[in-house]
Design an enzyme around this catalytic site. Structure first.
Site, PDB file in Angstrom:
ATOM      1  N   GLY A  10      34.118  49.129  42.086  1.00  0.00           N
ATOM      2  CA  GLY A  10      33.686  47.841  41.568  1.00  0.00           C
ATOM      3  C   GLY A  10      32.237  47.535  41.884  1.00  0.00           C
ATOM      4  O   GLY A  10      31.528  48.308  42.536  1.00  0.00           O
ATOM      5  N   LEU A  11      31.780  46.387  41.434  1.00  0.00           N
ATOM      6  CA  LEU A  11      30.375  45.993  41.554  1.00  0.00           C
ATOM      7  C   LEU A  11      29.897  46.021  43.007  1.00  0.00           C
ATOM      8  O   LEU A  11      28.918  46.685  43.345  1.00  0.00           O
ATOM      9  CB  LEU A  11      30.173  44.595  40.957  1.00  0.00           C
ATOM     10  CG  LEU A  11      28.744  44.062  41.010  1.00  0.00           C
ATOM     11  CD1 LEU A  11      27.853  44.811  40.033  1.00  0.00           C
ATOM     12  CD2 LEU A  11      28.725  42.562  40.726  1.00  0.00           C
ATOM     13  N   ASP A  41      46.273  52.648  44.808  1.00  0.00           N
ATOM     14  CA  ASP A  41      46.641  51.316  44.323  1.00  0.00           C
ATOM     15  C   ASP A  41      46.727  50.383  45.524  1.00  0.00           C
ATOM     16  O   ASP A  41      47.597  50.537  46.383  1.00  0.00           O
ATOM     17  CB  ASP A  41      47.987  51.392  43.599  1.00  0.00           C
ATOM     18  CG  ASP A  41      48.428  50.056  43.035  1.00  0.00           C
ATOM     19  OD1 ASP A  41      47.725  49.042  43.242  1.00  0.00           O
ATOM     20  OD2 ASP A  41      49.497  50.017  42.392  1.00  0.00           O
ATOM     21  N   TYR A 129      41.324  31.157  40.876  1.00  0.00           N
ATOM     22  CA  TYR A 129      40.637  32.199  41.634  1.00  0.00           C
ATOM     23  C   TYR A 129      40.366  31.743  43.061  1.00  0.00           C
ATOM     24  O   TYR A 129      40.653  32.466  44.026  1.00  0.00           O
ATOM     25  CB  TYR A 129      39.329  32.563  40.938  1.00  0.00           C
ATOM     26  CG  TYR A 129      38.481  33.530  41.722  1.00  0.00           C
ATOM     27  CD1 TYR A 129      38.891  34.836  41.930  1.00  0.00           C
ATOM     28  CD2 TYR A 129      37.253  33.129  42.254  1.00  0.00           C
ATOM     29  CE1 TYR A 129      38.109  35.733  42.655  1.00  0.00           C
ATOM     30  CE2 TYR A 129      36.474  34.007  42.974  1.00  0.00           C
ATOM     31  CZ  TYR A 129      36.900  35.307  43.168  1.00  0.00           C
ATOM     32  OH  TYR A 129      36.127  36.181  43.891  1.00  0.00           O
ATOM     33  N   LYS A 133      41.982  33.358  46.501  1.00  0.00           N
ATOM     34  CA  LYS A 133      41.152  33.901  47.573  1.00  0.00           C
ATOM     35  C   LYS A 133      41.419  33.189  48.903  1.00  0.00           C
ATOM     36  O   LYS A 133      41.357  33.816  49.970  1.00  0.00           O
ATOM     37  CB  LYS A 133      39.671  33.800  47.204  1.00  0.00           C
ATOM     38  CG  LYS A 133      39.274  34.618  45.995  1.00  0.00           C
ATOM     39  CD  LYS A 133      39.617  36.093  46.130  1.00  0.00           C
ATOM     40  CE  LYS A 133      38.649  36.867  46.984  1.00  0.00           C
ATOM     41  NZ  LYS A 133      38.900  38.321  46.962  1.00  0.00           N
TER      42      LYS A 133
END
Length: 309
Positions: A10-11, A41, A129, A133
């Site tokens: 990912g980023l 996973d 979101y 989190k």
């Protein structure tokens, strides 16, 4: 030091892998794979246990998560799995194998009404979101009490597709030159992934050395911008027209985006020294490939470069 980076495709994970490259480091990917990464996973306890058993890490960094609204709105169960269940399973397995854990969280655990936010400020997320989190933070703390949690704001860096970052998506909209209205109320603090990765490296080293850390740490760039301001900045920097970009209030009116979640980062800069990057000088090479959205990156004109600062 041996490290395992979950979410290394990912980023942020890609930058963390580069920052840890002088260590014995194992990176994982699942929905996105890349050469050199182990397929695992993060929502599977068996996958996590097998990988940690092989790697025998000193520290685990959890960069797994789904932050893109279009993805978590369309597939909320999968987004919750990536943001909450993966955090719980990784924390449990990390503790069982005797490693230290660095878990990445977000400024969206706050409601944006009382910035700047200290690490011990009461959270009050406004959207799914942020709630996920925050639940992930609770799950990590319950499963691995000595974990370090690092809250970060919106990130930018070299992207693999335009929607991977807010900034590159804005660049695509600037380059498209079609009329667009962008929020000019909610303030964001775009932070380069390489800067965030250096903070991760320092925190991971401190954990392994047994240095006492607070339960939660904050890191953020110092410059704040609205989406509209960032788009105009991009247009100005590359000499592109900005008349098609209009200021609006869409994000603020929706009620699920914090107005200002600026993080109070005073606990870390003295120890970290000069890792900060300035947005106004760092963003041009990140957005340049996305200013001509009709062309693949590989076919962009070789003479298309940002002006010198």
């Amino acid at each position: 030091m041996r490290a395992v980076i979950f979410g290394a495709s990912g980023l942020l994970g890609r930058s963390v892998m580069r920052a840890f490259n002088d260590m014995t480091v194992t990176g994982t990917g699942f929905s996105r794979t890349a050469p050199g990464l182990a397929r695992a996973d993060a929502t599977s306890a068996d996958d996590i246990d097998r990988l940690l058993g092989r790697a025998q890490p000193d520290v685990v960094v959890n960069c797994v998560g789904e932050r893109r609204p279009q993805r978590w709105a369309a597939t909320p169960d999968q987004a919750r799995d990536k943001n909450v269940d993966a955090a719980r399973l990784l924390a449990q397995s990390t503790r069982q194998c005797g490693a230290r854990l660095l878990h990445i969280s977000t400024d969206y655990v706050f409601d944006g009404k009382a910035a700047p936010y200290r690490p011990d400020s009461p959270p009050n997320p406004l959207n799914a979101y942020g709630r996920w989190k925050l639940l992930a933070e609770h799950a990590v703390r319950a499963a691995c009490p000595d974990a370090a949690i690092l809250r970060l704001p919106v990130l930018y860096g070299p992207a693999q597709f335009a929607a991977e970052t807010n900034l590159t998506e804005l660049a695509r909209q600037v380059g498209a030159r079609a009329p667009v209205e962008l929020d000019d109320v909610c303030v964001r603090y775009p932070t380069h992934t390489d800067e965030a990765a250096e903070v991760c490296r320092w925190l991971a080293g401190a954990l392994v050395r047994g240095q006492r850390l607070g339960a939660v740490a904050h890191w953020s760039a110092e410059q704040g911008f609205t989406k509209y301001q960032m788009a105009v900045l991009i247009a100005d920097r590359f000499g592109l027209p900005a008349g098609h970009i209009r200021p609006g209030e869409a994000d603020a009116v929706s009620g699920d985006r914090p107005i200002d979640c600026r993080l109070d980062c005073r606990d870390l800069p003295e120890a970290l020294g000069t890792v900060r990057r300035h947005f106004t000088t760092e963003f041009p090479p990140v957005v340049e490939p996305w200013l001509l959205p009709a062309e693949p990156i590989s076919t962009l004109r070789k003479d298309f470069h940002a002006p010198c600062v």
